[in-house]
Design an enzyme around this catalytic site. Sequence first.
Site, short mmCIF file in Angstrom:
data_model
loop_
_atom_site.label_atom_id
_atom_site.label_comp_id
_atom_site.label_asym_id
_atom_site.label_seq_id
_atom_site.Cartn_x
_atom_site.Cartn_y
_atom_site.Cartn_z
N PHE A 1 0.91 -1.05 0.23
CA PHE A 1 0.11 0.04 -0.10
C PHE A 1 0.81 1.22 0.20
O PHE A 1 0.25 2.28 -0.35
CB PHE A 1 -0.96 0.08 1.21
N LYS A 2 2.19 1.13 0.46
CA LYS A 2 2.91 2.33 0.24
C LYS A 2 2.96 2.81 -1.00
O LYS A 2 3.28 4.20 -1.11
CB LYS A 2 4.29 1.99 0.85
#
Length: 495
Positions: free
Chosen positions: A110-111
């Site tokens: 998700f970064k």
Amino acid sequence: MFFTSTRSKCSIQSAEAIAKGLASDGGLFVPQEFPQFSSEDIDRMTAMDYRGRAVEVLSRYLTDFTADEIRKCVDAAYTGKFDNEEPAPLVEAAENMFMLELWHGPTCAFKDMALQLLPHLLTASVAKTSSGRTTVILVATSGDTGKAALDGFADVPGTRIIVFYPQNGVSAMQKLQMTTQQGNNVAVCAINGNFDNAQTGVKNIFSDKEMAAKLDAHAMDFSSANSINFGRLVPQIVYYVSSYCDLLKSGKLKSGDKFNVVVPTGNFGNILAAVYAKKMGIPIKTFICASNRNNVLTDFINTGVYDRNREFFTTTSPSMDILISSNLERLLYLLSDCDCEKVAALMEELKTSGKYSIPQEVLSVLQQEFYGNCACDEEAASAICELFEKNGYLCDTHTAVAVSVYNKYVAETGDRTPSVIASTASPYKFSPAVLSALTGKECSGDEFAVVEELSRLTSTDIPAPLAGLAGKSVLHKTCVEKEDMAQFISDFLGV
Ligand SMILES: *Cc1c(COP(=O)(O)O)cnc(C)c1O
């Protein structure tokens, strides 16, 4: 829109907050007020794609950027970089349980949602505030931020990036992703220690006056790509807003209906973005904060005592192996009615004794909106296996912690409100743990053989960026003691 520090009053605009990363008093930049979405705004956004929604959210905070600048940053970040037309699809995995898949970007975690955008925001910010200087991005990573930041910043003009990761604290795939990184402006270094050591080391270097002077002499400034940077948080608000729009669009919710958000939590950045979305008018009922065995947040939410003086465990969800959750400071700021002196005092206590507590009345306010619980590796493994066998949905070890905690929440409260679970990584980043969860057998050996086996067993595709690592050579091999991080930086920068 103006920003202040959590630890002392100031008033700056977004470009300065993003360019600096961390306030000079050691605090974090926070908005002085929250922009509000009306129901007409929501209706308009519901008809838009992800990029359109991102522009809407960003333009409320980055009021010192032009509409054209924001549009360009958003298009550069989310066009052609994700393996899905929509960067953050919402998938119904079971009744009332929606997976917000945040791992379709180039590093499969998700970064990417924030770190594909941050380099564009940062270079635009620096152009506004200190044109011509080089920005040195310092990153401490528990595994996923490092690669996502490297991918975002590699060969970006005017920047250099240095990533520190715990030598034995990341998955084999995460390590390989980082150590094979190409780019003329990148450095990757392991440290003998855990993530908290890396994060504390980086924070200390940020506030080191001698180091700052050395950089200044070479027209360089430090900034951060960790979630302490507001430029990381604002793109994360977008996907919670977007998930609400998707729930409305599919008819799963009616306008104004509430939903829960479940987040596998480490540094508290992801869940804080959900809090900010609610502050903007998104009807979130309960924030379900899921921890692994490093359950310092579970205890905090249930008792009001934050105590990092405890054993540190290495788990199958390494990106959540954290005992000092930096972004909690931003929540404390909100809970204490923006009293920066109170926050500064708590953070001082944390620094000196590793512990602080909040008053009962503040805890009651927190508990009205938050539910905290944890899941150990075995529980996460059962969640992976059960979700796959019952619903045909394959999730990674971090998301599994969230699923397991969500199940506990439902069992305890009976609350059947539709819930959005942040699905934070591709299962293929943690193949050995995911495969052994499915087979019940210990699994070791060649990482790529395990990846193949997982794909065969589950009939799911291996993400191209991970498959592509197989033939790459390792470029970064240095490992230093935590005391030697500053020296490594000086050497790399030549200062
Ligand atoms: C970083 C990360 C988390 C934790 O997110 P925070 O914002 O640090 O709370 C959870 N899962 C994965 C896969 C991550 O990479």
